[in-house]
Design a protein around this motif. Structure first.
Motif, PDB file in Angstrom:
ATOM      1  N   SER A   1      -5.986  -4.113  -3.935  1.00 46.29           N
ATOM      2  CA  SER A   1      -5.097  -3.178  -3.212  1.00 46.29           C
ATOM      3  C   SER A   1      -5.029  -1.823  -3.912  1.00 46.29           C
ATOM      4  CB  SER A   1      -3.690  -3.767  -3.109  1.00 46.29           C
ATOM      5  OG  SER A   1      -3.661  -4.885  -2.271  1.00 46.29           O
ATOM      6  N   ILE A   2      -4.933  -1.844  -5.237  1.00 45.67           N
ATOM      7  CA  ILE A   2      -4.849  -0.588  -5.989  1.00 45.67           C
ATOM      8  C   ILE A   2      -6.116   0.232  -5.783  1.00 45.67           C
ATOM      9  CG2 ILE A   2      -4.653   0.446  -8.290  1.00 45.67           C
ATOM     10  CD1 ILE A   2      -3.102  -2.117  -9.122  1.00 45.67           C
ATOM     11  N   ILE A   3      -7.272  -0.427  -5.883  1.00 50.00           N
ATOM     12  CA  ILE A   3      -8.547   0.269  -5.710  1.00 50.00           C
ATOM     13  C   ILE A   3      -8.679   0.819  -4.287  1.00 50.00           C
ATOM     14  CG2 ILE A   3     -11.057  -0.084  -5.594  1.00 50.00           C
ATOM     15  CD1 ILE A   3     -10.752  -2.011  -7.981  1.00 50.00           C
ATOM     16  N   ALA A   4      -8.196   0.057  -3.321  1.00 48.83           N
ATOM     17  CA  ALA A   4      -8.337   0.452  -1.909  1.00 48.83           C
ATOM     18  C   ALA A   4      -7.423   1.610  -1.529  1.00 48.83           C
ATOM     19  CB  ALA A   4      -8.063  -0.748  -1.001  1.00 48.83           C
ATOM     20  N   HIS A   5      -6.253   1.690  -2.117  1.00 47.00           N
ATOM     21  CA  HIS A   5      -5.238   2.628  -1.625  1.00 47.00           C
ATOM     22  C   HIS A   5      -4.948   3.797  -2.564  1.00 47.00           C
ATOM     23  CE1 HIS A   5      -4.472   0.036   1.759  1.00 47.00           C
ATOM     24  NE2 HIS A   5      -4.274  -0.985   0.960  1.00 47.00           N
ATOM     25  N   CYS A   6      -5.465   3.761  -3.777  1.00 52.37           N
ATOM     26  CA  CYS A   6      -5.210   4.861  -4.716  1.00 52.37           C
ATOM     27  C   CYS A   6      -6.489   5.662  -4.968  1.00 52.37           C
ATOM     28  CB  CYS A   6      -4.629   4.314  -6.022  1.00 52.37           C
ATOM     29  SG  CYS A   6      -2.994   3.540  -5.805  1.00 52.37           S
ATOM     30  N   LYS A   7      -6.337   6.809  -5.615  1.00 54.69           N
ATOM     31  CA  LYS A   7      -7.455   7.743  -5.776  1.00 54.69           C
ATOM     32  C   LYS A   7      -8.422   7.279  -6.875  1.00 54.69           C
ATOM     33  CE  LYS A   7      -4.587  11.606  -4.249  1.00 54.69           C
ATOM     34  NZ  LYS A   7      -3.935  12.882  -4.614  1.00 54.69           N
ATOM     35  N   PRO A   8      -9.713   7.576  -6.699  1.00 50.81           N
ATOM     36  CA  PRO A   8     -10.734   7.091  -7.633  1.00 50.81           C
ATOM     37  C   PRO A   8     -10.532   7.551  -9.079  1.00 50.81           C
ATOM     38  CG  PRO A   8     -11.754   7.908  -5.629  1.00 50.81           C
ATOM     39  CD  PRO A   8     -10.306   8.281  -5.554  1.00 50.81           C
TER      40      PRO A   8
ATOM     41  N   SER B   1       0.833  -1.203   0.000  1.00 48.62           N
ATOM     42  CA  SER B   1       0.000   0.000   0.000  1.00 48.62           C
ATOM     43  C   SER B   1       0.869   1.255   0.000  1.00 48.62           C
ATOM     44  CB  SER B   1      -0.949   0.003   1.199  1.00 48.62           C
ATOM     45  OG  SER B   1      -0.241   0.137   2.406  1.00 48.62           O
ATOM     46  N   ARG B   2       1.989   1.210   0.759  1.00 47.46           N
ATOM     47  CA  ARG B   2       2.900   2.360   0.791  1.00 47.46           C
ATOM     48  C   ARG B   2       3.521   2.591  -0.583  1.00 47.46           C
ATOM     49  NH1 ARG B   2       8.093   2.324   1.056  1.00 47.46           N
ATOM     50  NH2 ARG B   2       8.231   0.183   1.836  1.00 47.46           N
ATOM     51  N   VAL B   3       3.971   1.509  -1.226  1.00 53.62           N
ATOM     52  CA  VAL B   3       4.593   1.638  -2.545  1.00 53.62           C
ATOM     53  C   VAL B   3       3.580   2.136  -3.580  1.00 53.62           C
ATOM     54  CG1 VAL B   3       5.638   0.340  -4.457  1.00 53.62           C
ATOM     55  CG2 VAL B   3       6.429  -0.028  -2.121  1.00 53.62           C
ATOM     56  N   LEU B   4       2.366   1.631  -3.539  1.00 55.58           N
ATOM     57  CA  LEU B   4       1.335   2.082  -4.485  1.00 55.58           C
ATOM     58  C   LEU B   4       1.082   3.585  -4.349  1.00 55.58           C
ATOM     59  CD1 LEU B   4      -1.253  -0.845  -4.283  1.00 55.58           C
ATOM     60  CD2 LEU B   4      -0.058  -0.078  -6.341  1.00 55.58           C
ATOM     61  N   LYS B   5       1.007   4.079  -3.118  1.00 56.65           N
ATOM     62  CA  LYS B   5       0.793   5.511  -2.902  1.00 56.65           C
ATOM     63  C   LYS B   5       1.980   6.326  -3.411  1.00 56.65           C
ATOM     64  CE  LYS B   5      -2.252   4.858   1.085  1.00 56.65           C
ATOM     65  NZ  LYS B   5      -2.366   4.937   2.559  1.00 56.65           N
ATOM     66  N   GLU B   6       3.199   5.795  -3.212  1.00 63.97           N
ATOM     67  CA  GLU B   6       4.393   6.479  -3.706  1.00 63.97           C
ATOM     68  C   GLU B   6       4.407   6.527  -5.230  1.00 63.97           C
ATOM     69  OE1 GLU B   6       7.583   4.273  -1.984  1.00 63.97           O
ATOM     70  OE2 GLU B   6       7.400   5.208   0.002  1.00 63.97           O
ATOM     71  N   LEU B   7       4.046   5.417  -5.864  1.00 59.25           N
ATOM     72  CA  LEU B   7       4.008   5.378  -7.337  1.00 59.25           C
ATOM     73  C   LEU B   7       2.949   6.334  -7.878  1.00 59.25           C
ATOM     74  CD1 LEU B   7       4.330   1.534  -8.064  1.00 59.25           C
ATOM     75  CD2 LEU B   7       6.112   3.281  -8.209  1.00 59.25           C
ATOM     76  N   GLU B   8       1.799   6.373  -7.218  1.00 65.42           N
ATOM     77  CA  GLU B   8       0.728   7.276  -7.649  1.00 65.42           C
ATOM     78  C   GLU B   8       1.169   8.730  -7.516  1.00 65.42           C
ATOM     79  OE1 GLU B   8      -4.046   7.489  -6.950  1.00 65.42           O
ATOM     80  OE2 GLU B   8      -2.781   7.452  -5.151  1.00 65.42           O
ATOM     81  N   LEU B   9       1.820   9.060  -6.412  1.00 63.24           N
ATOM     82  CA  LEU B   9       2.296  10.427  -6.190  1.00 63.24           C
ATOM     83  C   LEU B   9       3.339  10.818  -7.244  1.00 63.24           C
ATOM     84  CD1 LEU B   9       2.077  12.862  -4.254  1.00 63.24           C
ATOM     85  CD2 LEU B   9       4.001  11.874  -2.974  1.00 63.24           C
TER      86      LEU B   9
END
Length: 237
Positions: free
Chosen positions: A186-193, A154-162
């Motif tokens: 996980s992507i749906i849960a932790h990244c923006k819609p 979840s941390r890595v996904l948020k970093e990649l999205e940012l």
């Protein structure tokens, strides 16, 4: 008299889908015929693949080495073959050698030795997915596998999205096929819609699907791609 010439390395592409040999250009067969030695990720599947390409090939006339993770022993064998002036073919399990593939370490060794390295055109799931995604092909980053641990992932996904939003960059990653559905969750849960996600499945195969949607749209219609080879691409707004 023995030759002092350093050998040549040919990077031989293979198919992404075993049922679609048409993705391999005809000139690859001519390149295979030049080889004397093969360093391959999986000897059994590589042998079968080459027999499909060139039915008259006498497999046992060639020297075979398994790459695994290109341990020092394998690199030593590779150096010896180059020093003998051999033409070496490198074959990965899917797509193009050296890209998301342990063959990269052998190619690095060849470059250090000043050997000629010739890449041959073939299917790359990473590039084919990017081409069909509609996402930024000017700036993209392949991240390989994401962490298995839920918190780390979840941390890595948020970093990649940012990073994607900051640099207008396409983030590309893969997962072991039996964990595909969990990764989508996980992507749906932790990244923006409004972040876009492309899911590219069975590329070049008969069941190929490549679709780009926002995460809010995917949430309403989540695909079941359990145990199917897939590439994931993400671009944030």
């Amino acid at each position: 008299m023995a030759s002092n010439a350093i050998g040549t390395v040919l990077l031989i592409p293979t198919f992404l889908d075993e049922g679609n040999l048409e993705t391999i250009p005809a000139y690859v067969v001519a390149a295979v015929k030049e080889c004397q030695v093969f360093f391959v990720e999986n000897e059994r599947t590589a042998r079968r693949y080459l027999k499909q390409l060139w039915k008259e090939m006498v497999i046992d006339q060639y020297e075979w080495f398994a790459i695994h993770k290109a341990e020092e022993e394998v690199r030593s064998q590779f150096r010896q073959q180059l020093q003998r002036g051999k033409t070496i073919g490198i074959i990965s399990e899917a797509g193009c050698p050296g890209v998301a593939d342990p063959g990269q370490l052998l190619v690095a060794t060849a470059q250090e030795m000043g050997a000629r390295v010739k890449p041959l055109v073939g299917p790359s799931s990473i590039l084919l997915a990017l081409m069909a995604s509609g996402m930024n092909g000017q700036c993209f980053k392949f991240n390989g596998y994401l962490p298995i641990d839920n918190q780390q992932r979840s941390r890595v996904l948020k970093e990649l999205e940012l990073e994607s939003a900051k640099k207008d960059c396409t983030q590309i990653f893969i997962e072991t096929p039996y964990r595909n559905n969990q990764l989508i969750d996980s992507i749906i849960a932790h990244c923006k819609p409004n972040t876009r996600l492309c899911i590219a499945v069975d590329i070049t195969g008969g069941e190929e699907t490549i679709q780009t949607r926002t995460l809010s749209a995917w949430q309403k219609n989540k695909p079941d791609i359990h145990k199917r080879p897939a590439i994931f691409l993400m671009q944030a707004q």
